[in-house]
Design a protein around this motif. Sequence first.
Motif, PDB file in Angstrom:
ATOM      1  N   LYS A 205       1.373  -1.437  -0.575  1.00 20.91           N
ATOM      2  CA  LYS A 205       0.285   0.135  -0.268  1.00 20.91           C
ATOM      3  C   LYS A 205       1.188   0.956   0.129  1.00 20.91           C
ATOM      4  O   LYS A 205       0.657   2.089  -0.862  1.00 20.91           O
ATOM      5  CB  LYS A 205      -0.792   0.212   1.747  1.00 20.91           C
ATOM      6  CG  LYS A 205      -2.279  -0.424   0.992  1.00 20.91           C
ATOM      7  CD  LYS A 205      -3.185  -0.641   2.748  1.00 20.91           C
ATOM      8  CE  LYS A 205      -4.456  -1.446   1.744  1.00 20.91           C
ATOM      9  NZ  LYS A 205      -5.571  -1.344   2.734  1.00 20.91           N
TER      10      LYS A 205
ATOM     11  N   SER B 161       0.698   0.451  -4.296  1.00 20.01           N
ATOM     12  CA  SER B 161      -0.848   0.152  -4.795  1.00 20.01           C
ATOM     13  C   SER B 161      -0.862   0.366  -5.421  1.00 20.01           C
ATOM     14  O   SER B 161      -2.073  -0.823  -5.693  1.00 20.01           O
ATOM     15  CB  SER B 161      -0.870   2.076  -3.895  1.00 20.01           C
ATOM     16  OG  SER B 161      -1.104   3.067  -4.897  1.00 20.01           O
TER      17      SER B 161
ATOM     18  N   CYS C 270      -1.531  -3.233  -5.122  1.00 23.37           N
ATOM     19  CA  CYS C 270      -2.689  -3.899  -4.404  1.00 23.37           C
ATOM     20  C   CYS C 270      -4.025  -4.122  -4.764  1.00 23.37           C
ATOM     21  O   CYS C 270      -4.955  -4.425  -5.223  1.00 23.37           O
ATOM     22  CB  CYS C 270      -3.082  -2.868  -3.519  1.00 23.37           C
ATOM     23  SG  CYS C 270      -1.496  -3.062  -2.100  1.00 23.37           S
TER      24      CYS C 270
END
Length: 123
Positions: free
Chosen positions: A61, A65, A68
């Motif tokens: 994260k 990110s 993710c």
Amino acid sequence: MMGGTTFQLQREKGVPLPPYMIMLKALDLKTLQRQVLDGKDVLSIGADVPLRYCMNHPILKAYASMLCRAAGAVGSPAVRNQGTIGGNIGYRKGDAAASLLALNAEVHFIDEKGEQVAPWTNI
């Protein structure tokens, strides 16, 4: 095994399974960590890291990110729970591939020549 969820989907469509499969569970491929390699601060993601783990991991994260988000877009929750980052990118069709390309990822692998490192763009 890498790509087990893909094999399962193919089997359901009548595609025969390969004659041999290799289980990778004995290898330690389930690590996700920051580390220093060759003087560079890098993220290291083992091939057997589940996609569900990639979706919410604090290191990813903070530093990747988009990976993710890509992991969260893969298939259904059942696929994300069982599927791995290695399986997702192993067929060069996975949702995580574009993120790894944008992140200038390198791939570490072993083949008949021994341990290799290559930019994601060369894989």
